[in-house]
Write a protein that holds these residues in place. Structure first.
Motif, PDB file in Angstrom:
ATOM      1  N   LYS A 248      72.479 100.121  -7.842  1.00 11.03           N
ATOM      2  CA  LYS A 248      72.986  99.171  -8.832  1.00 11.03           C
ATOM      3  C   LYS A 248      72.743  97.721  -8.422  1.00 11.03           C
ATOM      4  CE  LYS A 248      76.820  98.198 -11.929  1.00 11.03           C
ATOM      5  NZ  LYS A 248      76.434  96.806 -12.054  1.00 11.03           N
ATOM      6  N   GLY A 249      72.996  97.406  -7.153  1.00 16.43           N
ATOM      7  CA  GLY A 249      72.791  96.033  -6.703  1.00 16.43           C
ATOM      8  C   GLY A 249      71.345  95.587  -6.841  1.00 16.43           C
ATOM      9  N   ARG A 250      70.414  96.440  -6.401  1.00 11.35           N
ATOM     10  CA  ARG A 250      68.985  96.117  -6.503  1.00 11.35           C
ATOM     11  C   ARG A 250      68.553  96.044  -7.961  1.00 11.35           C
ATOM     12  NH1 ARG A 250      64.071  99.988  -4.414  1.00 11.35           N
ATOM     13  NH2 ARG A 250      62.350  98.622  -5.067  1.00 11.35           N
ATOM     14  N   PHE A 251      69.064  96.981  -8.769  1.00 12.57           N
ATOM     15  CA  PHE A 251      68.741  96.994 -10.200  1.00 12.57           C
ATOM     16  C   PHE A 251      69.158  95.682 -10.856  1.00 12.57           C
ATOM     17  CE2 PHE A 251      70.140  97.676 -14.566  1.00 12.57           C
ATOM     18  CZ  PHE A 251      69.028  98.263 -15.145  1.00 12.57           C
TER      19      PHE A 251
ATOM     20  N   PHE B 116      61.978 101.168 -10.876  1.00 11.10           N
ATOM     21  CA  PHE B 116      61.365  99.980 -10.290  1.00 11.10           C
ATOM     22  C   PHE B 116      59.857  99.948 -10.534  1.00 11.10           C
ATOM     23  CE2 PHE B 116      65.289 100.660  -7.778  1.00 11.10           C
ATOM     24  CZ  PHE B 116      65.968  99.520  -8.196  1.00 11.10           C
ATOM     25  N   ASP B 117      59.249 101.127 -10.655  1.00  8.33           N
ATOM     26  CA  ASP B 117      57.838 101.175 -11.079  1.00  8.33           C
ATOM     27  C   ASP B 117      57.710 100.654 -12.514  1.00  8.33           C
ATOM     28  OD1 ASP B 117      57.007 102.318  -8.674  1.00  8.33           O
ATOM     29  OD2 ASP B 117      57.370 104.354  -9.399  1.00  8.33           O
ATOM     30  N   TYR B 118      58.658 101.028 -13.341  1.00  5.47           N
ATOM     31  CA  TYR B 118      58.707 100.559 -14.733  1.00  5.47           C
ATOM     32  C   TYR B 118      58.778  99.036 -14.788  1.00  5.47           C
ATOM     33  CZ  TYR B 118      61.072  99.554 -19.203  1.00  5.47           C
ATOM     34  OH  TYR B 118      61.445  99.026 -20.419  1.00  5.47           O
ATOM     35  N   PHE B 119      59.666  98.456 -13.969  1.00  6.18           N
ATOM     36  CA  PHE B 119      59.775  96.994 -13.922  1.00  6.18           C
ATOM     37  C   PHE B 119      58.456  96.364 -13.472  1.00  6.18           C
ATOM     38  CE2 PHE B 119      64.628  97.301 -13.123  1.00  6.18           C
ATOM     39  CZ  PHE B 119      64.874  97.216 -14.476  1.00  6.18           C
ATOM     40  N   SER B 120      57.801  96.991 -12.488  1.00  4.18           N
ATOM     41  CA  SER B 120      56.529  96.455 -11.980  1.00  4.18           C
ATOM     42  C   SER B 120      55.453  96.465 -13.056  1.00  4.18           C
ATOM     43  CB  SER B 120      56.056  97.278 -10.770  1.00  4.18           C
ATOM     44  OG  SER B 120      56.974  97.178  -9.710  1.00  4.18           O
ATOM     45  N   VAL B 121      55.397  97.547 -13.836  1.00  4.15           N
ATOM     46  CA  VAL B 121      54.404  97.636 -14.911  1.00  4.15           C
ATOM     47  C   VAL B 121      54.627  96.535 -15.939  1.00  4.15           C
ATOM     48  CG1 VAL B 121      53.647  99.047 -16.875  1.00  4.15           C
ATOM     49  CG2 VAL B 121      53.944 100.102 -14.623  1.00  4.15           C
ATOM     50  N   LEU B 122      55.876  96.299 -16.294  1.00  3.46           N
ATOM     51  CA  LEU B 122      56.174  95.234 -17.259  1.00  3.46           C
ATOM     52  C   LEU B 122      55.741  93.868 -16.732  1.00  3.46           C
ATOM     53  CD1 LEU B 122      59.698  96.320 -18.561  1.00  3.46           C
ATOM     54  CD2 LEU B 122      57.547  96.414 -19.805  1.00  3.46           C
ATOM     55  N   GLU B 123      55.918  93.648 -15.448  1.00  2.85           N
ATOM     56  CA  GLU B 123      55.496  92.375 -14.850  1.00  2.85           C
ATOM     57  C   GLU B 123      53.982  92.221 -14.887  1.00  2.85           C
ATOM     58  OE1 GLU B 123      57.474  89.509 -12.942  1.00  2.85           O
ATOM     59  OE2 GLU B 123      58.054  90.263 -14.916  1.00  2.85           O
ATOM     60  N   VAL B 124      53.263  93.308 -14.602  1.00  2.00           N
ATOM     61  CA  VAL B 124      51.797  93.268 -14.645  1.00  2.00           C
ATOM     62  C   VAL B 124      51.318  92.963 -16.064  1.00  2.00           C
ATOM     63  CG1 VAL B 124      49.702  94.661 -14.431  1.00  2.00           C
ATOM     64  CG2 VAL B 124      51.458  94.772 -12.648  1.00  2.00           C
TER      65      VAL B 124
ATOM     66  N   GLY C  84      65.894  88.750 -12.914  1.00  2.00           N
ATOM     67  CA  GLY C  84      64.677  87.943 -12.831  1.00  2.00           C
ATOM     68  C   GLY C  84      63.651  88.252 -13.905  1.00  2.00           C
ATOM     69  N   LEU C  85      63.972  89.207 -14.781  1.00  2.00           N
ATOM     70  CA  LEU C  85      63.033  89.597 -15.838  1.00  2.00           C
ATOM     71  C   LEU C  85      63.568  89.143 -17.190  1.00  2.00           C
ATOM     72  CD1 LEU C  85      62.270  93.245 -14.620  1.00  2.00           C
ATOM     73  CD2 LEU C  85      60.837  91.222 -14.322  1.00  2.00           C
ATOM     74  N   LYS C  86      62.931  88.150 -17.752  1.00  2.00           N
ATOM     75  CA  LYS C  86      63.396  87.586 -19.028  1.00  2.00           C
ATOM     76  C   LYS C  86      62.993  88.444 -20.227  1.00  2.00           C
ATOM     77  CE  LYS C  86      65.005  84.159 -16.717  1.00  2.00           C
ATOM     78  NZ  LYS C  86      66.420  84.188 -16.331  1.00  2.00           N
ATOM     79  N   ASN C  87      62.026  89.331 -20.012  1.00  3.70           N
ATOM     80  CA  ASN C  87      61.529  90.121 -21.139  1.00  3.70           C
ATOM     81  C   ASN C  87      62.082  91.546 -21.141  1.00  3.70           C
ATOM     82  OD1 ASN C  87      60.058  90.794 -18.832  1.00  3.70           O
ATOM     83  ND2 ASN C  87      58.257  91.457 -20.002  1.00  3.70           N
ATOM     84  N   VAL C  88      63.165  91.784 -20.375  1.00  2.29           N
ATOM     85  CA  VAL C  88      63.748  93.119 -20.302  1.00  2.29           C
ATOM     86  C   VAL C  88      65.229  93.055 -20.645  1.00  2.29           C
ATOM     87  CG1 VAL C  88      64.158  95.173 -18.873  1.00  2.29           C
ATOM     88  CG2 VAL C  88      62.118  93.769 -18.485  1.00  2.29           C
TER      89      VAL C  88
END
Length: 196
Positions: A175-178, A146-154, A184-188
């Protein structure tokens, strides 16, 4: 040179190969990232050869070792570099070479390491190259997904053209949260594995 490759035989092999290619290719310039310690003796072999065959030598100084310690060894090796084009990291490094080793100020060029940073694209019509940041691991919260996802968003918010690529088995507890965050991430992109 790495220590395990620092034998006389290996250095001799490199020099013979270097000199052969030099004589075949006939380059006009030699660029050397100067070593900060005893490796300067090896550098010097190649530099002297280039000077003998009238090739312009550019020496890039990356270390302050011989600035902080002006020894007889450094005075000997650097004496041969005074007539080369010397590239330094900052003005104070250049001034120190002039003061300690009597370099010609006119042959010193300042090039900060900041020159190698990628500057943001100023012209909006020019698209910056896209790069991929991968996450390859067991996908758990402790591993930092989830830190990885946050970095990509930044990065996306800052206009940096990148995308994410995730691969690995997902911890059933997240799994559910993932899935929710990923949707919601179009670039991942997520590459499913047999264990997923």
């Amino acid at each position: 040179f790495p220590s395990h490759d620092n034998s006389i035989v290996y250095i001799l092999f490199l020099f013979l190969r270097f000199s052969f290619l030099f004589l075949v290719e006939r380059p006009r310039t030699l660029y050397v990232g100067l070593s900060g310690a005893k490796g300067q003796l090896v550098d010097l072999i190649f530099i002297l050869f280039a000077k003998i065959v009238n090739v312009n030598v550019f020496v890039h100084h990356h270390s302050f070792a011989y600035i902080n310690e002006c020894s007889r060894f450094y005075k000997f090796t650097l004496w041969f570099l005074r007539d080369c084009r010397n590239i330094v990291l900052c003005k104070s490094m250049g001034d120190a070479l002039v003061e300690l080793y009597k370099f010609d100020l006119g042959k010193i060029h300042v090039l900060s390491n900041a020159a190698f940073l990628i500057s943001p694209v100023k012209n909006p019509s020019i698209k910056a190259p896209e790069f991929v940041i991968g996450f390859l691991s067991n996908i758990t919260e402790d591993k930092g997904i989830f830190d990885y996802f946050s970095v990509l968003e930044v990065l996306k918010d800052q206009g940096i053209n990148c995308k994410g690529l995730v691969a690995g088995p997902i911890d059933p507890l997240i799994k559910g949260r993932f899935d929710n965050v990923l949707s919601g991430l179009k670039n991942v992109s997520y590459i499913r594995t047999p264990l997923s």
